[in-house]
Design a protein around this motif. Structure first.
Motif, PDB file in Angstrom:
ATOM      1  N   PRO A   1      26.530  43.624 -92.156  1.00  0.00           N
ATOM      2  CA  PRO A   1      25.155  43.887 -91.433  1.00  0.00           C
ATOM      3  C   PRO A   1      25.056  42.672 -90.589  1.00  0.00           C
ATOM      4  O   PRO A   1      24.478  42.307 -89.582  1.00  0.00           O
ATOM      5  CB  PRO A   1      23.904  44.286 -92.449  1.00  0.00           C
ATOM      6  CG  PRO A   1      24.989  44.836 -93.676  1.00  0.00           C
ATOM      7  CD  PRO A   1      26.319  44.135 -93.507  1.00  0.00           C
ATOM      8  N   ARG A   2      25.325  41.278 -91.160  1.00  0.00           N
ATOM      9  CA  ARG A   2      25.152  40.263 -90.555  1.00  0.00           C
ATOM     10  C   ARG A   2      26.019  39.995 -89.275  1.00  0.00           C
ATOM     11  O   ARG A   2      25.584  39.561 -88.172  1.00  0.00           O
ATOM     12  CB  ARG A   2      24.915  38.995 -91.537  1.00  0.00           C
ATOM     13  CG  ARG A   2      23.802  38.594 -92.223  1.00  0.00           C
ATOM     14  CD  ARG A   2      24.039  37.470 -93.090  1.00  0.00           C
ATOM     15  NE  ARG A   2      24.383  38.068 -94.355  1.00  0.00           N
ATOM     16  CZ  ARG A   2      24.961  37.437 -95.405  1.00  0.00           C
ATOM     17  NH1 ARG A   2      25.507  36.184 -95.239  1.00  0.00           N
ATOM     18  NH2 ARG A   2      25.199  37.872 -96.441  1.00  0.00           N
ATOM     19  N   GLN A  38      27.076  42.655 -87.488  1.00  0.00           N
ATOM     20  CA  GLN A  38      26.500  43.585 -86.700  1.00  0.00           C
ATOM     21  C   GLN A  38      25.366  42.852 -85.823  1.00  0.00           C
ATOM     22  O   GLN A  38      25.276  43.033 -84.713  1.00  0.00           O
ATOM     23  CB  GLN A  38      26.097  44.950 -87.200  1.00  0.00           C
ATOM     24  CG  GLN A  38      27.177  45.718 -87.645  1.00  0.00           C
ATOM     25  CD  GLN A  38      27.731  46.541 -86.381  1.00  0.00           C
ATOM     26  OE1 GLN A  38      28.379  46.035 -85.485  1.00  0.00           O
ATOM     27  NE2 GLN A  38      27.449  47.605 -86.303  1.00  0.00           N
ATOM     28  N   GLU A  39      24.521  42.307 -86.580  1.00  0.00           N
ATOM     29  CA  GLU A  39      23.444  41.659 -85.686  1.00  0.00           C
ATOM     30  C   GLU A  39      23.725  40.534 -85.191  1.00  0.00           C
ATOM     31  O   GLU A  39      23.135  40.195 -84.178  1.00  0.00           O
ATOM     32  CB  GLU A  39      22.235  41.217 -87.120  1.00  0.00           C
ATOM     33  CG  GLU A  39      21.022  41.789 -86.775  1.00  0.00           C
ATOM     34  CD  GLU A  39      19.864  41.353 -87.751  1.00  0.00           C
ATOM     35  OE1 GLU A  39      18.960  41.095 -87.517  1.00  0.00           O
ATOM     36  OE2 GLU A  39      20.257  41.725 -88.832  1.00  0.00           O
ATOM     37  N   SER A  92      18.745  44.610 -89.484  1.00  0.00           N
ATOM     38  CA  SER A  92      18.479  44.812 -91.028  1.00  0.00           C
ATOM     39  C   SER A  92      17.115  44.617 -91.261  1.00  0.00           C
ATOM     40  O   SER A  92      16.330  45.241 -92.144  1.00  0.00           O
ATOM     41  CB  SER A  92      19.116  43.831 -91.847  1.00  0.00           C
ATOM     42  OG  SER A  92      18.549  42.525 -91.381  1.00  0.00           O
ATOM     43  N   GLN A  93      16.191  43.872 -90.096  1.00  0.00           N
ATOM     44  CA  GLN A  93      14.951  43.724 -90.698  1.00  0.00           C
ATOM     45  C   GLN A  93      14.186  43.563 -89.121  1.00  0.00           C
ATOM     46  O   GLN A  93      14.687  43.102 -88.132  1.00  0.00           O
ATOM     47  CB  GLN A  93      14.452  42.624 -91.553  1.00  0.00           C
ATOM     48  CG  GLN A  93      14.888  41.223 -91.023  1.00  0.00           C
ATOM     49  CD  GLN A  93      14.848  40.200 -91.940  1.00  0.00           C
ATOM     50  OE1 GLN A  93      14.115  40.398 -93.106  1.00  0.00           O
ATOM     51  NE2 GLN A  93      15.436  39.041 -91.730  1.00  0.00           N
ATOM     52  N   THR A 143      14.259  49.098 -86.367  1.00  0.00           N
ATOM     53  CA  THR A 143      15.209  50.376 -86.269  1.00  0.00           C
ATOM     54  C   THR A 143      14.139  51.279 -86.703  1.00  0.00           C
ATOM     55  O   THR A 143      12.932  51.092 -86.972  1.00  0.00           O
ATOM     56  CB  THR A 143      16.211  50.365 -87.491  1.00  0.00           C
ATOM     57  OG1 THR A 143      15.342  50.008 -88.741  1.00  0.00           O
ATOM     58  CG2 THR A 143      17.226  49.352 -87.228  1.00  0.00           C
ATOM     59  N   THR A 151      18.554  51.569 -83.132  1.00  0.00           N
ATOM     60  CA  THR A 151      17.981  50.273 -83.117  1.00  0.00           C
ATOM     61  C   THR A 151      17.514  49.988 -81.739  1.00  0.00           C
ATOM     62  O   THR A 151      17.964  50.412 -80.895  1.00  0.00           O
ATOM     63  CB  THR A 151      19.212  49.064 -83.305  1.00  0.00           C
ATOM     64  OG1 THR A 151      19.836  49.374 -84.655  1.00  0.00           O
ATOM     65  CG2 THR A 151      18.709  47.822 -83.069  1.00  0.00           C
TER      66      THR A 151
END
Length: 153
Positions: A18-19, A21-22, A107-108, A125, A130
């Motif tokens: 996830p990190r 991807q972000e 993620s947030q 999201t 997103t």
């Protein structure tokens, strides 16, 4: 020993994925702010733009409730981190655009400011997508715009 190593590797991938991807999303957002793509469709008809976007994303034409006041003037389809995406240009604010990515990449809920591009973005999201509000201006100007438009993330 092999099951322990596999479990450890699986845990690392889930934590880093996830990190990664972000971070990838952040680089592409900065690039879009720096050099926006050419508009593919220009219209003042909100339904036409949302229907066009739904076709480009292969999904529903609806937007999250926090975007109900926002109107668009143009759209472009693109790829973000190998996922289908649409960039919608705001009708009443030339400095603002909405990027919709057909994947979960944030993620947030976050707000970022890019000093070198003199731009900001807010990410969140909803469902399986997103949403990124891109804004050419500082963080406070973006927050003011979001407040005017009723965008609460």
């Amino acid at each position: 020993m092999l099951p322990v190593a596999a479990s450890l590797l699986f845990g690392i991938v889930l934590g880093i994925g996830p990190r990664f991807q972000e971070a990838r999303l952040g680089r592409q957002v900065a690039s879009i702010l720096n050099q926006p793509p050419v508009e593919e469709i220009s219209s003042t008809d909100q339904k036409q733009l949302l229907d066009w976007s739904a076709t480009a994303l292969s999904g529903p034409a609806s937007l999250p409730s926090e975007l109900r006041k926002v109107e668009f003037r143009a759209a472009t389809s693109l790829q973000v981190a190998n996922h289908k995406a649409v960039l919608l240009r705001m009708k009443n604010e030339q400095r603002a655009s909405l990027l919709i990515v057909d994947a979960l990449m944030a993620s947030q809920k976050t707000i970022k400011f890019f000093h070198e591009q003199k731009g900001s973005d807010s990410r969140w999201t909803h469902g399986q997508r997103t949403y990124v509000l891109l804004f050419r201006g500082d963080e406070q100007e973006m927050r003011d715009y979001m407040k005017r438009m009723g965008i609460v993330t």
